[in-house]
Design a protein around this motif. Structure first.
Motif: not given
Length: 426
Positions: A194, A196, A206-207, A210, A212, A214
């Motif tokens: 998804s 962020l 987000r992989t 889980g 992140e 950035r």
């Protein structure tokens, strides 16, 4: 295939790495080109992909590049023509530093009937974007320009002298190596789950594990899988995903020839590949059906391949008799292409989140337009004046308010203009 450095990049000590200014999701030609142009503009860039560079649809690319807006794709104009020329120039430069299977032989459109000559060949000669040196060919001239082609099998042709050929997977791996040399980092084998978004702005991804990742801005270059990342934001791009196939013969001593295009034969294309031929046409295509249908990264639809081989074997035997038994000597590969409702690309800002960009909708010509679209998106991200392409034509929100469901792939296919102008007129 020779190894390229970008295929096995390591990450090093993450604790000492600055956050990237731009995170590019996808390491096909669209993503790699975007990353390279961003890096050349001075941005810190990371590319993240669920596989390794060029291991998805790009690896199935046919690798012929030309000025399709100058007569073949009647719905395109100077914007696409400029993107196409950018791609030709880009690959010429890349070929100076790596073996990408570069061929500088032009493109030739052929007809096999008098009606085909009238409907598909003569319009090239009248096209306002006709490039310098382009010309009509008699059957005898076709045989001279394209060694191995039987003059008796065609009724005429048209030459675009500036078209080129490359090996799409080799070119993408060479581009990945160039991207790495420009300082771009790769997060390979890292599926993204998804985007962020915080306070209305994209701040990373987000992989699936889980984690992140950035960044200041995010570019989605995920091909047919882009809508899965955009859906939670309320944005659906009007894609009709299509499985495309191509066949490759064993080498039989064929020299370098132009790419051949036969529009009246269900879009048949033929090009030389390592002394043999690679080819395909509409019989090797199949729409995926609906948005719920899973798109395989490396499809394995042997039924389509077998049907196309049977259809094309007699056609190719008449066109290039020296090729032997086309029915028995072909390898194959397949990929998933994304067709848009207006057959134009999608490149620009995603309205639902500041700092989120997308480059997608290859319309089965991503190899040709990928370098130019990557440059266009990089220019938009950095605020530079675009050097090729009209960004207004490719905005992701241009379909807002249309009278069809953009999530319905059948509706998207129904909205698409006819592939050839003669069909649109009829």
């Amino acid at each position: 295939m020779p190894a390229h450095p970008a295929a096995d990049l390591t990450h090093g000590d993450r604790s000492s790495i600055e956050l990237p200014e731009v995170l590019v999701v996808g390491s096909g030609l669209f993503g790699l080109s975007t990353a390279l142009h961003l890096a050349r503009a001075g941005r810190r860039v990371t590319v993240v992909d669920e596989g390794t560079p060029a291991s998805g649809t790009t690896a199935a690319g046919a690798g012929f590049v030309g000025l399709w807006a100058a007569g073949y794709a009647w719905y395109w104009n100077e914007s696409e023509r400029d993107l196409e020329q950018y791609g030709i120039d880009f690959y010429r430069e890349l070929a100076d530093t790596a073996d990408i299977g570069f061929r500088d032989r032009g493109n030739v459109w052929l007809s096999v009937s008098d009606e085909g000559y009238r409907d598909h060949i003569l319009p090239f000669d009248r096209h306002p974007l006709k490039p310098a040196g382009a010309r009509l060919l008699t059957p005898e001239e076709v045989a001279e320009v394209v060694p191995g082609v039987s003059a008796a099998a065609v009724t005429g042709g048209f030459l675009h002298p500036g078209g080129i050929q490359i090996s799409a997977p080799d070119a993408a791996l060479a581009l990945a190596a160039e991207v790495a040399r420009a300082g771009v980092r790769f997060e390979n084998c890292t599926p993204v789950a998804s985007v962020l978004v915080e306070d209305g702005a994209a701040v990373g991804v987000r992989t699936s594990a889980g984690a992140e990742l950035r960044a200041g801005q995010v570019v989605l270059a995920s091909g047919s899988w882009t809508n899965a990342l955009l859906a939670p934001l309320g944005r659906t791009l009007p894609f009709a995903r299509v499985l495309a196939s191509r066949l490759t013969t064993e080498p039989f001593g064929l020299g370098q020839i132009p790419t051949l295009m036969l529009p009246e034969l269900d879009g048949l294309w033929v090009r030389e590949h390592r002394g043999g031929l690679t080819y395909g046409h509409g019989g090797g295509y199949e729409a995926l059906g609906s948005a719920e249908t899973r798109a395989d990264r490396r499809p394995q639809r042997t039924d389509l391949v077998d049907a196309m081989r049977a259809q094309l074997a007699p056609v190719l035997a008449a066109l290039i008799p020296s090729g032997g038994d086309y029915a028995d000597t072909a390898e194959w590969t397949q990929g998933i292409v994304s067709m848009t409702a207006d057959r134009r690309f999608i490149a620009g800002p995603v309205p639902e989140a500041a700092g989120l960009w997308v480059v997608a909708g290859d319309n089965e010509s991503g190899v040709t337009h990928g370098p130019g679209l990557g440059r266009l998106v990089a220019d938009l991200v950095t605020g530079a004046q675009p050097v090729a392409g009209d960004p207004a034509l490719y905005r992701p929100d241009r379909f807002d308010g249309v009278d069809y469901d953009t999530a319905d792939e059948a509706a998207v296919r129904a909205a698409m203009p006819a592939r050839r102008e003669v069909d649109a007129v009829r």
